[in-house]
Design an enzyme around this catalytic site. Structure first.
Site, short mmCIF file in Angstrom:
data_model
loop_
_atom_site.label_atom_id
_atom_site.label_comp_id
_atom_site.label_asym_id
_atom_site.label_seq_id
_atom_site.Cartn_x
_atom_site.Cartn_y
_atom_site.Cartn_z
N CYS A 14 -8.85 -8.35 -5.94
CA CYS A 14 -7.86 -9.26 -6.54
C CYS A 14 -8.22 -10.74 -6.38
O CYS A 14 -7.81 -11.56 -7.19
CB CYS A 14 -6.47 -8.98 -6.00
SG CYS A 14 -6.34 -9.07 -4.21
N LYS B 33 -0.14 0.95 2.52
CA LYS B 33 0.08 -0.45 2.17
C LYS B 33 1.15 -0.49 1.09
O LYS B 33 1.02 0.13 0.05
CB LYS B 33 -1.22 -1.07 1.65
CG LYS B 33 -1.03 -2.47 1.12
CD LYS B 33 -2.34 -3.14 0.80
CE LYS B 33 -2.11 -4.46 0.11
NZ LYS B 33 -3.36 -5.17 -0.17
N ARG C 11 -0.94 -14.81 -1.24
CA ARG C 11 -1.46 -14.96 -2.61
C ARG C 11 -1.70 -16.43 -2.94
O ARG C 11 -2.56 -16.74 -3.76
CB ARG C 11 -0.52 -14.26 -3.60
CG ARG C 11 -0.60 -12.75 -3.38
CD ARG C 11 0.26 -11.94 -4.30
NE ARG C 11 0.23 -10.54 -3.88
CZ ARG C 11 1.04 -9.59 -4.36
NH1 ARG C 11 1.92 -9.91 -5.28
NH2 ARG C 11 0.94 -8.35 -3.93
N GLU D 11 -0.57 9.62 2.51
CA GLU D 11 -1.68 8.68 2.27
C GLU D 11 -2.63 8.65 3.47
O GLU D 11 -3.85 8.62 3.32
CB GLU D 11 -1.14 7.26 2.02
CG GLU D 11 -0.58 7.04 0.62
CD GLU D 11 -1.69 6.83 -0.42
OE1 GLU D 11 -2.87 6.95 -0.10
OE2 GLU D 11 -1.34 6.56 -1.59
N LYS E 245 0.91 -1.54 6.73
CA LYS E 245 1.05 -2.93 6.31
C LYS E 245 2.17 -3.07 5.30
O LYS E 245 2.19 -2.29 4.36
CB LYS E 245 -0.28 -3.38 5.69
CG LYS E 245 -0.24 -4.73 5.03
CD LYS E 245 -1.54 -4.99 4.32
CE LYS E 245 -1.41 -6.32 3.61
NZ LYS E 245 -2.46 -6.54 2.67
C1 PBG Z 1 -5.69 -7.81 -1.03
C2 PBG Z 1 -4.83 -8.09 0.14
C3 PBG Z 1 -3.53 -8.64 0.20
C4 PBG Z 1 -3.22 -8.78 1.54
C5 PBG Z 1 -4.31 -8.28 2.26
N1 PBG Z 1 -5.28 -7.84 1.37
C6 PBG Z 1 -2.65 -9.12 -0.88
C7 PBG Z 1 -2.06 -8.18 -1.84
O1 PBG Z 1 -2.19 -6.97 -1.76
O2 PBG Z 1 -1.43 -8.71 -2.78
C8 PBG Z 1 -1.97 -9.38 2.11
C9 PBG Z 1 -2.09 -9.97 3.47
C10 PBG Z 1 -1.01 -10.92 3.85
O3 PBG Z 1 0.01 -11.07 3.15
O4 PBG Z 1 -1.17 -11.55 4.90
N2 PBG Z 1 -5.27 -6.84 -1.91
#
Ligand code: PBG
Length: 323
Positions: free
Chosen positions: A122, A195, A205, A233, A248
């Site tokens: 991303c 997640k 972001r 998962e 997470k």
């Molecule tokens: C990448 C990713 C994200 C986070 C960790 N890896 C953002 C998302 O999934 O949008 C979030 C980590 C944080 O908020 O500290 N995909």
């Protein structure tokens, strides 16, 4: 006749008693500090929603990593802000990509520091989604190839652990297979197994410039309501060869950390994400919460729930406090 024979307050009377009977102890060795690495030189830009955390160019990051090592912190996890984004996320798996270059630079200065990398697309796609877009959604199987290439490129640069965070089905297996085929059978996979599609990623972001340009991530990240699915998962990732798994965010999902700890025999990590950090820091700045006490209470709770490893933006202040 429990009372007055039993008086639990006896063991709370002094700090030395409380310290003696403490059930959960934190150590800097269990913390992982996330870093956002950006192009340029001498860059250290504070992330406005995450005071005390920065976007840093490689030279500054290398200095930071020496301090992380001095403080006895468990390691770092790297996120990259590439020079340019495209439809193919080519910056994610380029051998001279921002994260790959950062790994090599950190390795040179601090050869023994544990380096973990976030494997996702991303931050590298022009549309901000975690994979290949087909018919307005992320195409699972096509994305696996990017992830596998990215993981191998991180391993080649010198990462110890790769951590896929994209939530594609089958990615742990695809990454394990690619690592083994390239001679990296000793590189461990920490899967962001459970997640959730969480509002708490908002500040990240901004930090990683990775907000999706259309839609959201709910067709691949999990529904916050689902606990049984989280266990499924995790099971799938174990079957595919994950060495460690992650839950997470952390604080809103303590029940799942505990369930996973009770069921599975492998290291469990939890990510105290950006929004969890920002929320505390905002209240601290308003004088509403005490920073040190709130920080330590949340970290202790995450450990008490069963996480042996905690990814946290508080790694440095918490390690300093633990001395
Ligand atoms: C990448 C990713 C994200 C986070 C960790 N890896 C953002 C998302 O999934 O949008 C979030 C980590 C944080 O908020 O500290 N995909």
């Amino acid at each position: 006749m429990p009372f007055p024979t039993h008086r639990p307050r006896r063991l709370r009377a002094t700090e030395s008693l409380r310290r003696l009977v403490r059930e959960t102890r934190l150590s800097p060795a269990q913390f992982i500090q996330p870093y956002f690495v950006c192009p340029g030189e001498g860059v250290k830009r504070e992330i406005s929603s995450m005071p005390g955390n920065y976007q840093m160019s490689i030279d500054r990051l290398v200095e930071e990593c020496s301090e992380v090592e001095r403080l006895g912190i468990g390691g770092v996890i790297l996120f990259g802000l590439p020079e340019a984004k495209d439809e193919q996320a080519s910056g994610a798996y380029a051998d001279d990509g921002i994260v790959q270059n950062a790994i090599r630079a950190i390795r040179r200065e601090t050869p023994h520091l544990l380096i973990m990398t976030d494997v996702c697309n991303c931050e590298y796609t022009s549309h901000g989604h975690c994979g290949v877009i087909k018919d307005g959604d992320v195409d699972n199987d096509a994305t696996l190839e990017w992830l596998a290439k990215t993981a191998v490129s991180h391993a080649r640069a010198g990462a110890d652990i790769v951590a896929p965070s994209d939530m594609m089905d089958g990615r742990v297996g695809a990454i394990r297979k690619a690592l083994d085929a390239s001679g990296f059978d000793n590189i461990a996979v920490l899967s962001y197994a459970a997640k959730f599609a969480s509002a708490f990623y908002g500040p990240f972001r901004e930090a990683a410039d990775s907000a999706p340009q259309f839609g959201d991530r709910r067709s691949y990240q999990m529904d916050p309501a689902n606990a049984r699915e989280a266990m499924k998962e995790i099971e799938l990732d174990l079957e595919e060869g994950a060495d460690m798994i992650m839950i997470k965010p952390a604080l809103p999902y303590l029940d799942l950390i505990r369930q996973a700890r009770d069921r599975y025999n492998l290291p469990i990590a939890a990510y105290q994400v950006s929004g969890e950090y920002s929320m505390i820091m905002a209240a601290v700045r308003n004088g509403w919460l005490d920073c040190e006490r709130t920080m330590m209470e949340t970290l202790t709770s995450i450990a008490r729930a069963g996480a042996g490893i905690i990814l946290t933006y508080f790694s440095k202040p918490a390690a300093r406090l633990l001395g």
